[in-house]
Write an enzyme that holds these catalytic residues in place. Structure first.
Site, PDB file in Angstrom:
ATOM      1  N   GLU A   1       9.367  15.840  15.781  1.00 52.38           N
ATOM      2  CA  GLU A   1       9.832  15.668  14.411  1.00 52.38           C
ATOM      3  C   GLU A   1       9.034  16.629  13.511  1.00 52.38           C
ATOM      4  OE1 GLU A   1       8.941  11.962  12.322  1.00 52.38           O
ATOM      5  OE2 GLU A   1      11.002  11.983  11.581  1.00 52.38           O
TER       6      GLU A   1
ATOM      7  N   GLU B   1       9.748   1.150  10.810  1.00 48.09           N
ATOM      8  CA  GLU B   1      10.819   2.146  10.658  1.00 48.09           C
ATOM      9  C   GLU B   1      10.131   3.498  10.762  1.00 48.09           C
ATOM     10  OE1 GLU B   1      12.793   4.930   9.478  1.00 48.09           O
ATOM     11  OE2 GLU B   1      13.036   4.042   7.466  1.00 48.09           O
TER      12      GLU B   1
ATOM     13  N   CYS C   1      13.472  10.650   7.690  1.00 49.56           N
ATOM     14  CA  CYS C   1      13.269  10.186   9.066  1.00 49.56           C
ATOM     15  C   CYS C   1      14.559  10.334   9.863  1.00 49.56           C
ATOM     16  CB  CYS C   1      12.751   8.765   9.075  1.00 49.56           C
ATOM     17  SG  CYS C   1      13.636   7.706   7.950  1.00 49.56           S
TER      18      CYS C   1
ATOM     19  N   GLY D   1       6.706   4.905   8.479  1.00 54.13           N
ATOM     20  CA  GLY D   1       5.861   6.092   8.563  1.00 54.13           C
ATOM     21  C   GLY D   1       5.936   6.699   9.948  1.00 54.13           C
TER      22      GLY D   1
ATOM     23  N   LYS E   1       0.876  -1.170   0.000  1.00 56.71           N
ATOM     24  CA  LYS E   1       0.000   0.000   0.000  1.00 56.71           C
ATOM     25  C   LYS E   1       0.910   1.216   0.000  1.00 56.71           C
ATOM     26  CE  LYS E   1      -1.870   2.864   2.218  1.00 56.71           C
ATOM     27  NZ  LYS E   1      -1.573   4.296   1.929  1.00 56.71           N
TER      28      LYS E   1
HETATM   29  P1  ADP Z   1       3.701  10.117   6.955  1.00 58.42           P
HETATM   30  O1  ADP Z   1       3.842  11.265   7.858  1.00 58.42           O
HETATM   31  O2  ADP Z   1       4.961   9.563   6.435  1.00 58.42           O
HETATM   32  O3  ADP Z   1       2.619  10.318   5.919  1.00 58.42           O
HETATM   33  P2  ADP Z   1       1.925   8.122   7.954  1.00 58.42           P
HETATM   34  O4  ADP Z   1       2.198   7.130   9.041  1.00 58.42           O
HETATM   35  O5  ADP Z   1       0.717   8.965   8.068  1.00 58.42           O
HETATM   36  O6  ADP Z   1       3.241   8.956   7.890  1.00 58.42           O
HETATM   37  O7  ADP Z   1       1.844   7.402   6.535  1.00 58.42           O
HETATM   38  C1  ADP Z   1       2.656   6.315   6.180  1.00 58.42           C
HETATM   39  C2  ADP Z   1       1.814   5.250   5.501  1.00 58.42           C
HETATM   40  O8  ADP Z   1       0.892   4.701   6.438  1.00 58.42           O
HETATM   41  C3  ADP Z   1       0.968   5.771   4.333  1.00 58.42           C
HETATM   42  O9  ADP Z   1       0.989   4.794   3.295  1.00 58.42           O
HETATM   43  C4  ADP Z   1      -0.409   5.886   4.956  1.00 58.42           C
HETATM   44  O10 ADP Z   1      -1.462   5.802   4.025  1.00 58.42           O
HETATM   45  C5  ADP Z   1      -0.411   4.682   5.893  1.00 58.42           C
HETATM   46  N1  ADP Z   1      -1.391   4.746   6.987  1.00 58.42           N
HETATM   47  C6  ADP Z   1      -1.892   5.853   7.596  1.00 58.42           C
HETATM   48  N2  ADP Z   1      -2.805   5.507   8.544  1.00 58.42           N
HETATM   49  C7  ADP Z   1      -2.883   4.147   8.560  1.00 58.42           C
HETATM   50  C8  ADP Z   1      -3.647   3.173   9.315  1.00 58.42           C
HETATM   51  N3  ADP Z   1      -4.514   3.527  10.244  1.00 58.42           N
HETATM   52  N4  ADP Z   1      -3.450   1.875   9.049  1.00 58.42           N
HETATM   53  C9  ADP Z   1      -2.562   1.478   8.096  1.00 58.42           C
HETATM   54  N5  ADP Z   1      -1.826   2.333   7.345  1.00 58.42           N
HETATM   55  C10 ADP Z   1      -1.975   3.655   7.566  1.00 58.42           C
END
Ligand code: ADP
Length: 490
Positions: A393, A262, A296, A240, A187
């Site tokens: 951050e 990570e 990061c 993320g 995803k």
């Molecule tokens: P960033 O600040 O890097 O966008 P996120 O953690 O929001 O950090 O996003 C990283 C990834 O996690 C993206 O692909 C996002 O769509 C996905 N993501 C965000 N919320 C969820 C969730 N509740 N469950 C699974 N994946 C998620």
């Protein structure tokens, strides 16, 4: 006549649908979402918005290949050879992939060409080399037994990645998965789905069987959450934000998935007065401003020994003033836009927090231009450890400079964070460098350098910066189960 600075052409966008079982299909709901070019804010494509129904199909495709499909029957060497072909195709398409990354993410074309895409190719080649070298042990247990271990692929892996290095994060996740014989449902981040989809097509052209790599673009709380909960997924690899990782960790409990994370950082970068100051200043500049500060491992807390503090601030301010912001397709551009409006707003909010908390903004602090999500390279002095800009951050081009005089106190301050992803030290005294490397609680320590990445060197976080390691031999651990087989000899 072409000049060196001639702008790179925008690439064609070829893949915008879900990639499931080797087929390009619209989302089951028929919904799409926009992806933008962050330098102009224009919509460049509508991408299929996958959801739970698409994740179900993708997991079925990945399971079919893992549970007895063509992929599961290939030898380790055959898998490695397919990966080598994949790496060759990535290399043939390197310019196109770099331009696609620049279009979707906004990063300068030179960074994408010299950094992201070469590292993508290196990573797939590196792990191709591992495919036929993943082996178990024979173990001298008591009694008349022959005991050995087998390292088996963990299964179907759900991989959720962010938008800051979209192609590279896909490679970091596909490399160890393919080498070990896992299958994948990825995803990508909703901001940047395009390179991942293109790479999936190239993997198919390389002969990697349909269903081994599946990509479902969509949003985190829908497509991402469905992947995390799915009982047919054995492991989640996530990169993320910490807050998202905590949601995932809770959601994955019911199915006892293997998890690797990570996450973020607030990495200390330390400059001693005995360092090569020119190199240290250039290194500190890159450590924070590279990739628009969207790393990061960004060196966002700069600790400078007090007697060189003012000189270092002058050097950094000069570099900020010379930094070339603008069209990321211009090869002379050094800094592009932030990825989207939300990130832009968050960064500008932190600039305000810095001022409110009493730090001094000595360069930048404003929006650059009137189109796109550009933020001037920003530098704060007089930052104390308790300020929000020193603790959180920011994920943008905002550097906090802090003074130190006593080494022990500096190390304690460097470690006074819930994060522990990376750290760096600049000094000509090797004893001091190794002491710092030993004492700092971080997964990566750079000495007289920063952001040196290689597929062979593990990367990952202490504390709330993550669980597990990516890259290197260590990166294979999370993609394998260890099976013990004991055979009676009499
Ligand atoms: P960033 O600040 O890097 O966008 P996120 O953690 O929001 O950090 O996003 C990283 C990834 O996690 C993206 O692909 C996002 O769509 C996905 N993501 C965000 N919320 C969820 C969730 N509740 N469950 C699974 N994946 C998620």
């Amino acid at each position: 006549m072409a000049t060196i600075a001639e702008k790179v052409a925008r690439p064609e966008i070829r893949q915008t649908q879900c990639f499931i079982g080797g087929k390009w299909i619209p989302s089951a709901s028929g919904k799409t979402f926009d992806t933008l070019h962050p330098a102009t804010e224009e919509v460049i494509a509508q991408v299929a918005e996958g959801d739970a129904a698409d994740i179900d199909l993708a997991v079925d495709a990945a399971r079919a290949q893992f549970d007895g499909g063509e992929w599961s029957k290939l030898s380790a060497r055959e898998r490695g050879n397919l990966m080598l072909k994949f790496a060759d195709l990535l290399e043939e398409h390197a310019d196109e992939l770099a331009a696609l990354e620049t279009l979707d993410n906004g990063k300068p074309i030179n960074d994408a060409r010299a950094g992201d895409i070469p590292l993508v190719i290196q990573c797939i080649r590196y792990y191709a080399g591992w495919a036929d070298k993943i082996q178990g042990d024979t173990i001298p247990i008591d009694g008349e037994f022959f005991c050995y271990t087998r390292r088996e692929p963990v299964g179907v892996v759900g991989q959720i990645i962010p938008w800051n290095f979209p192609a590279l994060m896909a490679a970091w996740k596909w490399g160890p998965a393919l080498a070990t014989g896992c299958t994948v449902v990825m995803k990508p981040a909703e901001q940047t789905p395009l390179t991942c989809l293109r790479m999936a097509r190239l993997a198919q052209h390389a002969g990697i069987p349909d269903g081994v790599i599946n990509v479902v673009p969509g949003y985190g709380p829908t497509a991402g959450a469905a992947l995390v909960k799915h009982p047919g997924v054995d492991k989640i690899a996530f990169t993320g934000e910490l807050a998202t990782a905590k949601i995932i960790q809770r959601a994955a409990t019911d199915t006892m998935k293997r998890l690797t994370f990570e996450l973020g950082g607030k990495s200390p970068n330390v400059i001693f007065a005995d360092a090569d100051l020119e190199a240290a200043a250039a290194g500190a500049h890159t450590a924070l401003y590279f990739n628009q500060g969207q790393c990061c491992c960004a060196g966002s807390r700069l600790f400078v020994e007090d007697r060189i503090h003012d000189e270092m601030v002058d050097r950094l301010t000069d570099m900020n003033q010379q930094r070339k912001l603008g069209d990321p397709f211009d090869p002379e551009t050094e800094q592009g836009p932030q990825v989207d409006q939300a990130q832009f707003d968050k960064i500008m909010q932190y600039v305000e927090y810095g001022k409110e908390d009493g730090a001094k903004c000595v360069s930048g602090g404003e929006r650059f231009g009137d189109q796109g999500y550009f933020v001037e390279p920003t530098l704060f002095t007089g930052v104390t450890d308790d300020m929000r800009i020193a603790q959180d951050e920011i994920f943008g081009p905002v550097l906090s400079v802090m003074k130190f005089s006593d080494i022990d106190e500096m190390v304690a301050r460097a470690n006074n964070t819930n994060f522990g992803l990376a750290a760096a030290v600049w000094t000509r005294d090797i004893g001091k460098a190794h002491q710092f490397a030993k004492q700092v609680r971080a997964g990566t320590v750079w000495v007289n350098c920063y952001d040196v990445f290689d597929s062979a060197a593990p990367f990952g976080g202490y504390k709330e910066s993550g669980i597990g390691r990516e890259l290197g031999a260590a990166g294979l651990d999370a993609y394998t189960e260890n099976k013990t087989v004991t055979v009676a000899l009499s």
